[in-house]
Design an enzyme around this catalytic site. Structure first.
Site, PDB file in Angstrom:
ATOM      1  NE  ARG A 134     -29.080 -17.315  35.461  1.00  0.00           N
ATOM      2  CZ  ARG A 134     -30.347 -17.411  35.096  1.00  0.00           C
ATOM      3  NH1 ARG A 134     -30.699 -18.305  34.184  1.00  0.00           N
ATOM      4  NH2 ARG A 134     -31.260 -16.629  35.620  1.00  0.00           N
TER       5      ARG A 134
ATOM      6  CD  GLU B 166     -21.446  -7.005  23.933  1.00  0.00           C
ATOM      7  OE1 GLU B 166     -22.463  -7.325  24.568  1.00  0.00           O
ATOM      8  OE2 GLU B 166     -21.472  -6.298  22.901  1.00  0.00           O
TER       9      GLU B 166
ATOM     10  CG  ASP C 170     -11.485   7.908   4.302  1.00  0.00           C
ATOM     11  OD1 ASP C 170     -12.215   8.781   4.800  1.00  0.00           O
ATOM     12  OD2 ASP C 170     -10.626   8.161   3.443  1.00  0.00           O
ATOM     13  N   GLY C 171     -11.124   3.893   6.442  1.00  0.00           N
ATOM     14  CA  GLY C 171     -11.553   2.552   6.826  1.00  0.00           C
ATOM     15  C   GLY C 171     -11.708   2.403   8.322  1.00  0.00           C
TER      16      GLY C 171
ATOM     17  CG  HIS D 253     -28.969 -14.585  25.677  1.00  0.00           C
ATOM     18  ND1 HIS D 253     -29.621 -14.124  24.563  1.00  0.00           N
ATOM     19  CD2 HIS D 253     -28.734 -13.495  26.462  1.00  0.00           C
ATOM     20  CE1 HIS D 253     -29.796 -12.813  24.664  1.00  0.00           C
ATOM     21  NE2 HIS D 253     -29.256 -12.405  25.803  1.00  0.00           N
TER      22      HIS D 253
ATOM     23  N   GLY E 297      -3.760  -4.646  12.132  1.00  0.00           N
ATOM     24  CA  GLY E 297      -4.088  -5.218  10.841  1.00  0.00           C
ATOM     25  C   GLY E 297      -5.529  -4.914  10.513  1.00  0.00           C
ATOM     26  N   PRO E 298      -6.465  -5.574  11.195  1.00  0.00           N
ATOM     27  CG  PRO E 298      -7.643  -7.280  12.252  1.00  0.00           C
ATOM     28  CD  PRO E 298      -6.293  -6.654  12.180  1.00  0.00           C
TER      29      PRO E 298
ATOM     30  CG  HIS F 267      -6.049   1.814  -0.811  1.00  0.00           C
ATOM     31  ND1 HIS F 267      -6.173   2.612   0.303  1.00  0.00           N
ATOM     32  CD2 HIS F 267      -6.270   0.550  -0.381  1.00  0.00           C
ATOM     33  CE1 HIS F 267      -6.462   1.862   1.351  1.00  0.00           C
ATOM     34  NE2 HIS F 267      -6.529   0.596   0.963  1.00  0.00           N
TER      35      HIS F 267
ATOM     36  CG  HIS G 173      -1.864  -1.149   1.287  1.00  0.00           C
ATOM     37  ND1 HIS G 173      -1.474  -2.418   1.652  1.00  0.00           N
ATOM     38  CD2 HIS G 173      -3.197  -1.214   1.010  1.00  0.00           C
ATOM     39  CE1 HIS G 173      -2.525  -3.211   1.615  1.00  0.00           C
ATOM     40  NE2 HIS G 173      -3.570  -2.521   1.228  1.00  0.00           N
TER      41      HIS G 173
ATOM     42  CG  ASP H 199     -31.788 -15.062  29.155  1.00  0.00           C
ATOM     43  OD1 ASP H 199     -32.927 -14.597  29.318  1.00  0.00           O
ATOM     44  OD2 ASP H 199     -30.776 -14.599  29.700  1.00  0.00           O
TER      45      ASP H 199
ATOM     46  CG  HIS I 112      -4.013  -0.072   4.895  1.00  0.00           C
ATOM     47  ND1 HIS I 112      -4.934   0.272   5.857  1.00  0.00           N
ATOM     48  CD2 HIS I 112      -3.950   0.987   4.045  1.00  0.00           C
ATOM     49  CE1 HIS I 112      -5.415   1.474   5.591  1.00  0.00           C
ATOM     50  NE2 HIS I 112      -4.824   1.933   4.499  1.00  0.00           N
TER      51      HIS I 112
ATOM     52  CB  ILE J  84      -9.015   6.876  -2.078  1.00  0.00           C
ATOM     53  CG1 ILE J  84      -9.270   8.071  -2.993  1.00  0.00           C
ATOM     54  CG2 ILE J  84      -8.601   5.654  -2.891  1.00  0.00           C
ATOM     55  CD1 ILE J  84     -10.275   7.823  -4.115  1.00  0.00           C
TER      56      ILE J  84
END
Length: 701
Positions: A545, A436, A166-167, A498, A122-123, A278, A34, A494, A74, A198
């Protein structure tokens, strides 16, 4: 706060242009990557590294440093090139080996792999979300060590800087975390949003047209816009950006977002402002044209002028020397005035627990029924009394997860106090709201910042919402702790939405993640102690529980009718109850609330003349760490008649029970009913374990 005047000359500009060309050269050489964002962000990254950040290239773990997070992972070259120019340990050959086997410059920055990288990004979204955790940690640590100091005067005061794309702003996790950052009034967090509009699918107008500035203002952020396109011509006004950064530093009551409007790939003549630059190389012709536009020789690759590298490295070294000296004077004065706090800091930086910490654990009386979530709550509070570094909370489930440290204030500005919760900027009870994913990312950020220990809780079923951040914790090998209660269909009425089925198996599939499912209250206490003793690798503790029996135990290994001590929990699996004659015909291996079923089945089988050993296996990952002799002593290879018992998917167990073993579990969704009915209907019973034992014995005869 005095505004520092920006000094910027011709060599600085050539250094920025050098950074652009190095980024383009690196991607061109490897053939993928990139380049575009690294080219257009070169002046931004250079400004931060050379003029803004308080850091030391010779000591990337310096306690007093600012933190820099490249959320747009990236665009790894945005950071790698500055680490090279600044003398952090990367050299030209490292840039030349971008994205190749064994290099220090992987495709996305990786924590623990490249000096100067604070987090694996990364993500998209994870960096900005975890940066909120970094900012949490900075404030909490100041409260631990130097709460009385005036703002900006403590050696524990520093900033967290982020470059986001932007991502990043599109990913939902940043919305969750951004909302929390505004709520928390994190004035130490400064994010620069590279609004180049972009992405891989080219113009973001196809999917992203919201007013980001207005959204972040609504979150409670201080928002500025620096538009390098505002005149109709593209002008990289570094002084304007620097002024915006200084204004952000001066705003101590809100996190800051600087919306920086750029042109991706500038100044590539043919590919700037397109998706083509990009995520792919420029190509030989375009690269040559770009070099010509910048005054570089198109025939030369990875060219760096001597005066440029001398300037960038000497400037940073001088800035670091000055900053370190000022900080050290402040730190030494603090240490002299606060010997007890200094001793605490030393212990935390060494990753040690107090010598007698095991004595603080509650001991649960045998013969009573206690849910492991209730036991966990007691353990957290007992440990918290001895460990000021331990803090955490849940995603709006405090009363269900039992994660609250009692009588401790909440980590929120005091004006957000309620009739249930007292707020304090330096509190230790975390409230994540129903977020979460952000919770997991923030816990990661806290742990990465160091040196405190944080945990976040929710129901096990909602670990699915946390999974990307949990996986990154495992990849980074950091000791984040995730508390997951309501760990099976036994949560009851539940219903199937759940009730976790595949979650235990799916989480165990993540490399380097430990899943701990204790069998009773005393195993829960031992598990918590082991979690805190470990300074590497994340773990999730899965808790019931429903109430389950507290076993009567001996002091050591299982022998005769005496059950083994819960201290064996740290081994991951151990013989809880030995076969009546000492030599097992069949081994019953169980976790969590189902261990009691194995114990009951052992008694029934004994009446039939079958000698069954019960193995409690709270953490298969810890068991795998033990030496071969120990593992053989617990699960001897000669005993192939084996039964696993766990109220969830049986995927985890085939390698343990083998082809001729049996697994008692649930491989379908649950239903809405009380847990006793569900266990009966779904065959999670002692009778089912006995029958499975008979079947495997017959097959192994």
């Amino acid at each position: 706060m005095a505004v520092t005047e920006l000094q910027w000359d011709e060599i600085d500009q050539r250094a920025v242009d050098t950074a652009r060309v190095l980024a383009a050269d690196a991607v061109e050489k490897v053939g993928n990557g990139h380049p575009g964002t690294a080219m257009s962000l070169a002046p931004v990254a250079y400004l931060l590294y050379q003029r803004v950040l308080r850091h030391d290239p010779s000591d990337t773990d310096w306690l007093g440093r600012d933190r820099f997070i490249l959320s747009a992972g990236h665009s790894s070259l945005t950071q790698y090139v500055q680490l090279y120019l600044g003398g952090f340990g990367l050299e030209l050959e490292d840039l030349e080996s971008l994205r190749t086997w064994g290099s220090k410059t992987p495709g996305h920055p990786e924590y623990g792999h490249t000096k100067g990288v604070e987090i694996t990004t990364g993500p998209l979204g994870q960096g900005l979300a975890s940066a909120v955790g970094f900012a949490y940690a900075a404030r909490y640590e100041r409260g631990l060590f130097d709460p009385e100091a005036e703002a900006g005067t403590s050696p524990f005061d520093h900033f967290v800087y982020v470059i986001a794309s932007d991502g990043d702003l599109q990913e939902g996790v940043t919305s969750e975390a951004g909302s929390l950052a505004g709520h928390q009034q994190l004035g130490n967090l400064i994010a620069i949003y590279d609004s180049n509009q972009i992405s891989i699918e080219d113009d973001t107008d196809v999917a992203f047209t919201e007013d980001v500035a207005a959204r972040y203002e609504a979150y409670g952020w201080h928002v500025q816009t620096v538009d390098w396109k505002k005149t109709g011509e593209y002008v990289e006004d570094v002084a304007e950006l620097h002024a915006a950064v200084e204004a952000a530093k001066a705003e101590t009551g809100k996190p800051s977002l600087i919306v920086l409007k750029t042109i991706i790939g500038w100044p590539s003549p043919g590919k700037q402002n397109t998706g083509k630059i990009h995520g792919s190389a420029l190509g030989a012709d375009e690269l040559a044209a770009t070099k010509k536009a910048l005054g570089f020789d198109p025939e030369q690759n990875f060219a760096v002028a001597d005066d440029v590298i001398e300037r960038t490295r000497s400037t940073l070294a001088e800035r670091a020397s000055t900053a370190r000296a000022e900080w050290q004077e402040s730190f030494d004065a603090w240490a002299a005035a606060n010997p007890e706090r200094k001793a605490l800091l030393d212990r935390l930086e060494a990753g040690e627990l107090p010598d007698a910490i095991a004595d603080a654990l509650p001991v649960f009386e045998a013969g009573k029924d206690v849910s492991t979530r209730a036991a966990s709550g007691q353990v957290i509070n007992a440990l918290a009394a001895e460990l000021p570094e331990l803090w955490g909370g849940s995603a709006d489930l405090a009363e269900s997860n039992l994660t609250t440290i009692k009588d401790a204030p909440s980590f929120i500005p005091s004006e957000w106090s309620t009739h249930e919760w007292e707020g304090n900027r330096y509190g230790r009870v975390l409230h994540f709201g129903i977020r979460e994913h952000a919770m997991a990312a923030i816990v990661n950020g806290i742990v990465l910042h160091g040196p405190t220990r944080a945990f976040g809780g929710t129901f096990l079923i909602f670990s699915d919402y946390m999974r990307p951040a949990v996986r990154l914790a495992a990849l980074m090998n950091i000791p984040s702790i995730f508390v997951w209660t309501h760990d099976s269909v036994a949560l009851g009425e539940d219903g199937p939405t759940h009730q976790p089925i595949e979650q235990l198996a799916a989480l165990r599939a993540i490399p380097n993640l430990t899943i701990v499912r204790p069998a009773d209250a005393n195993e829960t206490a031992a598990a918590w102690l082991e979690l805190l003793r470990r300074n590497a690798g994340p773990a999730g503790i899965a808790l019931t529980r429903q109430n389950i029996p507290v076993f009567e135990r001996g002091d050591g290994a299982a022998s005769g009718d005496a059950f083994a001590s819960a201290d064996n929990t740290a081994k991951g699996a151990y013989v809880l109850a030995e076969a009546p004659n000492g030599t097992p015909d069949v081994i019953l291996i169980a976790t969590g609330s189902e261990v009691q079923l194995a114990v009951s089945a052992r008694e029934t089988l004994a009446a039939e003349g079958v000698n069954a050993r019960v193995v409690s296996a709270p953490a298969l990952e810890w068991f795998a760490e033990q030496d071969a002799a120990y593992r053989e002593s617990v699960l001897p290879a000669s005993v192939t008649a084996r039964v696993s018992v766990e109220a969830g998917s049986v995927l985890s167990w085939r390698g343990i029970v083998g082809d001729r073993g049996r697994s008692v579990g649930i491989d379908h969704f649950g239903a809405s009913a009380d847990y006793k009915t569900l266990f009966q209907k779904f065959g999670i019973t002692a009778e089912a374990v006995v029958e499975a034992a008979r079947e495997t014995l017959k097959e192994n005869a």
